[in-house]
Design a protein around this motif. Structure first.
Motif, mmCIF file in Angstrom:
data_model
loop_
_atom_site.group_PDB
_atom_site.id
_atom_site.type_symbol
_atom_site.label_atom_id
_atom_site.label_comp_id
_atom_site.label_asym_id
_atom_site.label_seq_id
_atom_site.Cartn_x
_atom_site.Cartn_y
_atom_site.Cartn_z
ATOM 1 N N THR A 1 51.792 -10.143 4.009
ATOM 2 C CA THR A 1 50.651 -9.491 4.665
ATOM 3 C C THR A 1 49.388 -9.721 3.850
ATOM 4 O OG1 THR A 1 52.109 -7.712 5.472
ATOM 5 C CG2 THR A 1 49.729 -7.263 5.460
ATOM 6 N N HIS B 1 45.627 -8.122 3.650
ATOM 7 C CA HIS B 1 44.939 -6.949 4.175
ATOM 8 C C HIS B 1 43.740 -6.561 3.313
ATOM 9 C CE1 HIS B 1 46.474 -4.070 1.085
ATOM 10 N NE2 HIS B 1 47.457 -4.939 1.015
ATOM 11 N N PRO C 1 43.503 -2.057 6.238
ATOM 12 C CA PRO C 1 43.549 -2.795 7.501
ATOM 13 C C PRO C 1 44.117 -4.214 7.352
ATOM 14 C CG PRO C 1 41.449 -1.662 7.282
ATOM 15 C CD PRO C 1 42.159 -1.482 5.983
ATOM 16 N N ILE C 2 45.057 -4.545 8.237
ATOM 17 C CA ILE C 2 45.795 -5.808 8.147
ATOM 18 C C ILE C 2 45.021 -6.949 8.800
ATOM 19 C CG2 ILE C 2 47.856 -7.007 8.968
ATOM 20 C CD1 ILE C 2 49.353 -4.297 8.567
ATOM 21 N N GLN D 1 49.567 -11.517 9.134
ATOM 22 C CA GLN D 1 50.939 -11.357 8.658
ATOM 23 C C GLN D 1 51.738 -12.576 9.077
ATOM 24 O OE1 GLN D 1 51.808 -7.314 10.358
ATOM 25 N NE2 GLN D 1 52.234 -6.818 8.222
ATOM 26 N N ARG E 1 41.379 1.116 11.519
ATOM 27 C CA ARG E 1 42.508 0.383 10.936
ATOM 28 C C ARG E 1 42.593 -1.049 11.448
ATOM 29 N NH1 ARG E 1 45.733 1.662 7.680
ATOM 30 N NH2 ARG E 1 46.669 -0.335 8.107
#
Ligand code: GAR
Length: 201
Positions: free
Chosen positions: A137, A139, A149-150, A153, A196
């Motif tokens: 991931t 982020h 917050p991503i 991925q 997010r």
């Protein structure tokens, strides 16, 4: 040009993936301006020097507390007009003041599919849990640990006969893909954070 600072604690293979991506012309408007390590002998510092990049060791033990250490971190960052901070195997939690000074401009790579397996040794955590899919991931960094917050991925299968190390190596290959990809998106101004959610514009 976006000046990038990379914070590291060790081997620096993710740092290398960023340097290589920039040197190959893949991220035209960025440069790694400084690499900062909290570990004296981190190989990442050598990688930086090999590419003519300033390599700075800040010894956390010479400061009275985390706040003082991070003041020094902020001072060094302040010398480079930094537009983006990358955490590339930096094994410390970034404090509030640094996060506030660089809100939504700090990006971390984590070797699991968040929000699963936060914290240290995420690959081993995932392997020991028995998941059949893990991954990595990228982020933005907020005040929590691995909670921001991503951006991107990538899923990685756990294969028959794997151990934590073989899984970690398979995940690492994908880290080296998605980390530069995320940096490119950021530098090109294509990431917008709404709560997010990270939106690609
Ligand atoms: C990478 O697997 C990175 O995702 C992980 O440490 C390794 C650093 O390797 N980061 C974390 O676990 C953060 N908590 P590298 O020094 O070769 O890039």
């Amino acid at each position: 040009t976006t000046n990038i600072a990379v914070l590291v604690s060790g081997r620096g293979s993710n740092l290398q993936s960023i340097i290589d991506s920039i040197e190959s012309g893949n991220i035209p408007d960025a440069r790694v301006s400084v690499v900062i390590s909290d570990v004296k002998n981190a190989f990442a510092l050598e990688r930086a020097r090999n590419h003519g990049i300033d390599a700075v060791f800040i010894d956390p033990r010479t400061f009275v507390d985390k706040k003082a250490y991070e003041q020094e971190l902020l001072r060094v960052l302040g010398q480079y007009d930094i537009g983006l901070i990358l955490l590339a195997g930096y094994m410390r939690i970034v404090g509030r003041e640094v996060i506030e000074a660089y809100r939504n401009r700090i990006i971390n790579i984590h070797p699991a599919l968040l929000p699963s397996f936060m914290g240290l040794h995420a690959q081993k955590q995932a392997f020991d849990y028995g998941v059949k899919v893990s991954g990595c991931t990228v982020h933005f960094v907020d005040e929590g640990m691995d909670t921001g917050p991503i951006i991107l991925q990538r899923a990685v299968p756990v294969l028959e006969g794997d151990n934590a190390d073989t899984l970690a190596a398979r995940i690492l290959e994908q880290e080296h893909q998605i980390f530069p990809e995320a940096v490119k998106l950021f530098v090109e101004g294509k990431l917008k954070v709404e709560g997010r959610i990270v939106i690609r514009t």
